[in-house]
Design a protein around this motif. Structure first.
Motif, PDB file in Angstrom:
ATOM      1  N   ASN A 149      -6.130  19.982  -4.039  1.00  0.00           N
ATOM      2  CA  ASN A 149      -6.490  19.583  -5.390  1.00  0.00           C
ATOM      3  C   ASN A 149      -5.536  20.103  -6.456  1.00  0.00           C
ATOM      4  O   ASN A 149      -5.664  19.736  -7.619  1.00  0.00           O
ATOM      5  N   THR A 150      -4.584  20.950  -6.072  1.00  0.00           N
ATOM      6  CA  THR A 150      -3.728  21.586  -7.066  1.00  0.00           C
ATOM      7  C   THR A 150      -2.262  21.473  -6.661  1.00  0.00           C
ATOM      8  O   THR A 150      -1.899  21.789  -5.523  1.00  0.00           O
ATOM      9  N   TYR A 151      -1.447  21.020  -7.595  1.00  0.00           N
ATOM     10  CA  TYR A 151      -0.006  20.892  -7.389  1.00  0.00           C
ATOM     11  C   TYR A 151       0.717  21.642  -8.497  1.00  0.00           C
ATOM     12  O   TYR A 151       0.287  21.637  -9.661  1.00  0.00           O
ATOM     13  N   TRP A 152       1.816  22.295  -8.119  1.00  0.00           N
ATOM     14  CA  TRP A 152       2.679  22.965  -9.074  1.00  0.00           C
ATOM     15  C   TRP A 152       3.982  22.163  -9.174  1.00  0.00           C
ATOM     16  O   TRP A 152       4.548  21.742  -8.154  1.00  0.00           O
ATOM     17  N   ILE A 200       1.069  22.836 -13.924  1.00  0.00           N
ATOM     18  CA  ILE A 200       0.058  22.855 -12.867  1.00  0.00           C
ATOM     19  C   ILE A 200      -0.745  21.565 -12.995  1.00  0.00           C
ATOM     20  O   ILE A 200      -1.264  21.248 -14.058  1.00  0.00           O
ATOM     21  N   SER A 220      -3.768  18.999 -11.622  1.00  0.00           N
ATOM     22  CA  SER A 220      -5.025  18.875 -10.884  1.00  0.00           C
ATOM     23  C   SER A 220      -5.171  17.433 -10.422  1.00  0.00           C
ATOM     24  O   SER A 220      -5.286  16.522 -11.225  1.00  0.00           O
ATOM     25  N   ILE A 234      -8.801  22.166 -16.132  1.00  0.00           N
ATOM     26  CA  ILE A 234      -7.824  21.204 -16.618  1.00  0.00           C
ATOM     27  C   ILE A 234      -8.448  20.383 -17.741  1.00  0.00           C
ATOM     28  O   ILE A 234      -9.554  19.861 -17.630  1.00  0.00           O
ATOM     29  N   TYR A 253      -0.405  23.485  -3.668  1.00  0.00           N
ATOM     30  CA  TYR A 253      -1.057  24.775  -3.440  1.00  0.00           C
ATOM     31  C   TYR A 253      -2.290  24.590  -2.567  1.00  0.00           C
ATOM     32  O   TYR A 253      -2.537  25.354  -1.634  1.00  0.00           O
TER      33      TYR A 253
END
Length: 1002
Positions: free
Chosen positions: A348-351, A360, A362, A18, A345
């Motif tokens: 630490n990760t979102y969509w 995406i 972070s 990112i 997801y």
């Protein structure tokens, strides 16, 4: 080849780290000229003792109560519209310092300029403050002034500072030892207001001589010093042996530091000419116009008593109400502001699915750009992404306006499901997985479809296949792995595991709507439903329970529903978010003023993540609710009675005022002061001496009482918020209404004495007539009827005074109401009635014509007393000759009186009607009395059960005596209730049977 390139690009985007970008947007609430500020330039703000916020602008001074600004300017009496400083004295008067150097005071809503000859300042007034009963004035070139008051005299003292330009004072800080810290152009000077001496603020033995623009003393006794080169912090305000400097190198915005303050959470807010800085735990966050403020040039900063931080700017005023909600939008890298889906997801990760593609996010990217965007260029079938879902295999599914797609993490490839692959729906809106690992896809044009990984086949459920609907909004899996479906026209459905078919839940035929757009479930297994047009429903597996605006929700058309881990219900609306607690039936509303700057939410755009944070998609970006922070639960704001209105005319009454009897129409205006939560304030009031209970919660800030009777009263009002908290200390006002002279004790005694005398004369005259008649009777008749006649005489001695007393009460009512014409008309009627009674009192019986005339006069009097609220008619059958028929005197009147007082007087929903019919049945005279009143049952409920009508008792005793006395045997009275077609009482009927006695000689 194109498809392969898309796969490669998509994979690279997932693998690339990112990049850096901007921080999130702080939820500021902004006010400018459009909101009522007189001018956009705001020098600074001040909060008075009552909680009002005062803003000094280039267009005058204005007061803010949370709803609107009230402005005082040159037309109001200010000597200069530029107001850079404001303070309040011990009496509650407001003081304004002007750019021209003038001083003015607002006292009782009138501006008074200070014209004392000793005050010769012509330099800008940078700072005003109240200390030990005096107003102190810090100027931009003439040093310091002290304005004190001794009785009616005003004393002004001037204190100049030694040194070139030292008389330029930007701000004064009062230290813990009551010593003044003066921020000057040549450092900090310490001033002793008692000894009236100066000394330099030194670092060691060296005077601190930098230009100082602002000062703040934190609770730990550290001195925060704003300069034109940055921020200097002295670890001890007295010794100043060590210091720390914050500049651009430390992450702070450049420019002159114009203001410093601390909040109750331990953060330090630093206003500069190039942005607002928030320092917490050594970390600095910068806020500018790009992330929420109106302007980059900050003039001042202040924390109010509710913990709200107010920021003065060149373009208006901002409030940092809360940081419970954080907004991310296009300014921070989001592909588009319209967010329709959020997927976690991993931790630490979102969509984020939007109307223009996927971003995406972070979560660990605390600095720099936090989003990487995916569109059709990288392989999406369509940029409008309504739903993102991760299945048990780790694959990510996407619902779009052109079917569904699945990104398979193992192969790094897309799989598309559209009409060419057997998917009958194109407008897909939701995706979920059942307990067998199959993927269910909801669409608005093709119903439901289920994809089987094992066979690779799709099965469709819609009207073409015999299913109950072709439009499905929501798919929800509960804690028991059961799938629930919310349809557009068939209500709630559940997957039947035996038939492998979604089936409608029974018992939905009586629901207001059956269009269910979002589903969730609580820990008890209840299904919560956000309906489209019908509000919120709860299905407890037995019945549907509806909640809506009446329960405190802001909308009957919620866009999403979510049950959090405390079983609170989150509802997204077009004006923010509602949090409903079913256990307490309390609702907390979050809107723009509460920090929810996204405002309008989107359908099914909500996520509860593994951190217990809640992510919400809005039309203005992605909002995160930080669960670690406690929700704001402000206490009820103080309430003040601002004014009274007598007969709708504004006035200011002193406490314990005494009002004349005709000033009994009074209105109380009150205000609860909450600068941010003004729209959540509710009021409850109580007039002691008149009201029986506190009023229900209302939003109106006034109440009117009309026609208050004489007496002593205390008006009380308290405030509460929509979170259920109510204040315990109401605002009160005590007053007295004097009685008119005709209600004084001496007038009442005089009236009673007069009435008693009249009644005594009437009784005496009647007794004389009775004795005269008895003397004419034969000895045998006297012996036979003597016992019963004496009984009848005693009863009539009570009957006539009873009626006369009621009539006198009616006359007194009109006199007390000051209705002279009505009183005169009533007296005329009453005189005729009395004369008729006297004329007929000599005989036991009177003619029917005389009885009818007496009844007409009596009923007309009651009509006048009751404001003509009912009509009446008296009918006589054609075969009767009223002038030849004899009957007991005033026998019918008692039942007519009961019909009026206990039936017609309490009718509100219709006009009253009283009918009296005289007819003959054989040898009987029939009198039928009917009213359309409230009936005997309701009449008893509205009156004291221990009370029994004296008129009715007398009539019963008189009936018994008349039956035994000669000439009137065969008398019978029947009383019955009347009912309408619905079984509701609609009146009372009285049937009186009398012997038909015809006097042929008359």
């Amino acid at each position: 080849m194109v498809t392969l390139i898309r796969y490669i690009l998509f994979t690279l985007l997932l693998l690339i780290g990112i990049c850096k970008g901007n921080a999130q947007t702080y939820p500021f609430v902004n006010y400018n000229i459009e909101n009522g500020l007189p001018q956009s330039m705001v020098y600074g703000v001040y909060q008075d003792k009552k909680g009002y916020l005062w803003a000094g602008t280039q267009g005058g001074a204005c007061r803010f109560d949370g709803r609107q600004f009230q402005v005082w300017d040159a037309q109001s009496g200010l000597p200069d519209n530029h107001v850079p400083s404001i303070t309040q004295d011990d009496k509650g008067d407001m003081w304004f310092g002007h750019r021209s150097g003038a001083i003015s005071v607002l006292r009782q809503n009138t501006v008074h300029p200070i014209t004392n000859r000793s005050f010769k300042n012509d330099k800008i007034v940078n700072h005003l403050f109240n200390f030990m009963g005096a107003i102190w004035v810090a100027t931009g070139g003439n040093g310091l002034y002290r304005i004190s008051f001794t009785g009616s005299d005003t004393t002004i003292e001037h204190f100049g500072l030694a040194g070139t330009n030292a008389d330029t004072i930007s701000q004064v800080l009062i230290g813990k030892d009551k010593i003044f810290y003066l921020a000057t152009s040549q450092g900090i000077r310490l001033f002793d207001p008692v000894r009236k001496t100066y000394r330099f603020f030194t670092i060691g033995n060296t005077p601190f001589s930098k230009r100082v623009t602002s000062l703040y003393l934190s609770p730990d006794n550290r001195l925060w010093c704003g300069t034109n080169e940055g921020l200097i912090v002295f670890n001890n305000a007295i010794s100043a042996n060590s210091s720390r400097t914050y500049t651009e190198k430390d992450g702070m915005s450049t420019g002159v530091v114009t203001g410093v303050t601390g909040d109750r959470n331990g953060s330090i807010w630093i206003a500069t000419s190039k942005g607002l800085n928030k320092l917490k735990n050594g970390r600095i966050e910068i806020y500018r116009q790009s992330n929420g403020l109106l302007d980059d040039e900050i003039e001042d900063v202040l924390e109010d008593r509710d913990g709200v931080v107010w920021i003065s700017q060149r373009s208006g005023l901002s409030a940092a109400a809360s940081n419970y909600f954080i907004l991310y939008n296009k300014e921070h890298g989001l592909v588009h502001n319209e967010v329709y889906s959020i997927l976690e997801y991993d931790m630490n990760t979102y969509w984020v699915g939007t109307s223009k593609g996927i971003s995406i996010f972070s979560f660990n990217a605390t600095e720099g750009r936090q989003f990487r965007n995916l569109t059709t260029k990288e392989g999406l079938p369509d940029n409008f992404v309504s739903k993102l879902f991760r299945d048990s295999r780790g694959n990510i599914w996407m619902a779009t306006n052109k079917g569904a797609a699945c990104y398979q993490y193992t192969s790094r490839k897309f799989m598309y499901l559209d009409q060419s692959k057997g998917l009958q729906g194109k407008l897909t809106v939701n995706i979920n997985e059942d307990s067998r690992g199959r993927i269910w896809i909801a669409s608005l044009d093709g119903g439901l479809a289920v994809y089987d990984y094992t066979s690779g086949k799709i099965r469709n459920y819609n009207r073409k296949t015999g299913f109950v609907t072709s439009a499905v909004w929501a798919i929800h899996k509960d804690s028991d792995d059961r799938l629930w479906f919310g349809s557009n026209d068939a209500g709630l459905l559940i997957l039947n595991n035996e038939t492998d078919t979604p089936e409608p839940i029974p018992g939905q035929n009586d629901l207001y709507v059956k269009s269910f757009g979002s589903l969730s479930s609580d820990s008890r297994g209840n299904i919560w439903i956000a309906s489209i047009g019908g509000g919120l429903y709860k299905y407890d597996h037995t019945r549907f329970i509806q909640y809506g605006i009446k329960q405190g929700l802001r909308s009957n058309n919620p866009y999403f529903v979510l049950c959090d881990r405390q079983d609170r219900i989150w509802l997204g609306t077009n004006t923010g978010v509602d949090i409903f607690d079913p256990a307490s039936n309390q609702v907390i509303n979050y809107g723009k003023k509460d920090g929810f700057v996204g405002v309008e939410t989107n359908q099914n755009a909500v996520l509860l993540d593994s951190r217990n944070d809640i992510w919400i998609g809005t039309v203005n970006g992605l909002v995160r609710y930080h669960a670690i922070k406690k929700e704001p639960l402000p206490g009820p704001p103080p309430v003040y009675i601002t004014k009274q209105r007598l007969l709708l005319k504004d006035t200011l009454l002193p406490q314990k005022a005494t009002l004349p009897h005709n000033q009994n129409h009074i209105t109380f205006d009150f205000a609860g002061i909450s600068l941010i939560y003004a729209d959540k304030i509710r009021y409850s009031y109580f007039l002691k001496g008149f009201d029986k209970n506190w009023s229900p919660a209302v939003v109106e800030s006034f109440v009117t009482y009309t026609n208050l009777p004489p007496g002593s009263y205390t008006f009380m009002v308290k405030t509460g918020l929509r979170n259920g908290l109510w204040g315990t200390v109401p605002s009160t006002y005590t007053f007295t209404i004097k009685a008119p002279f005709w209600q004084t004790w001496w007038f009442i005694i005089l009236g009673i004495t007069l009435c008693a005398g009249i009644i005594a004369l009437l009784i005496l005259r009647r007794d004389r007539f009775i004795k005269y008649k008895e003397a004419r009777n034969t000895a045998y008749e006297k012996l036979k009827a003597d016992n019963y006649q004496y009984q009848l005489t005693a009863l009539r001695a009570q009957m006539n005074p009873h009626f006369i007393f009621n009539s006198l009460n009616s006359i007194q009512y009109f006199i007390a109401s000051n209705e002279k014409e009505a009183a005169m008309h009533f007296l005329s009627r009453f005189a005729k009635l009395i004369r008729k009674i006297l004329d007929n009192s000599v005989d036991n019986g009177i003619y029917l014509s005389d009885e009818i005339e007496l009844l007409e006069n009596y009923i007309a009097l009651e009509q006048l007393r009751l404001d003509n609220s009912f009509d009446f008619s008296i009918r006589v059958a054609p075969e009767l000759a009223p002038t030849h028929i004899s009957m007991p005197a005033m026998f019918v009147q008692t039942y007519v009186e009961n019909a009026i007082l206990h039936g017609l007087r309490s009718v509100n929903e219709r006009r009253g009607l009283l009918t009296i019919d005289f007819s003959a049945e054989g040898s009987k005279l029939i009198c039928m009395i009917e009213d359309n009143g409230i009936g005997r049952k309701r009449s008893k409920e509205q009156n004291d059960l221990s009370h029994k009508s004296m008129g009715t008792q007398l009539s019963l005793q008189r009936l018994h005596a008349l039956k035994k006395a000669s000439g009137y045997s065969g008398i019978h009275v029947d009383i019955s209730d009347m009912y309408d077609n619905y079984g509701e009482a609609c009146g009372t009927r009285v049937k009186i049977e009398l012997p038909l006695i015809i006097d042929k000689e008359n």
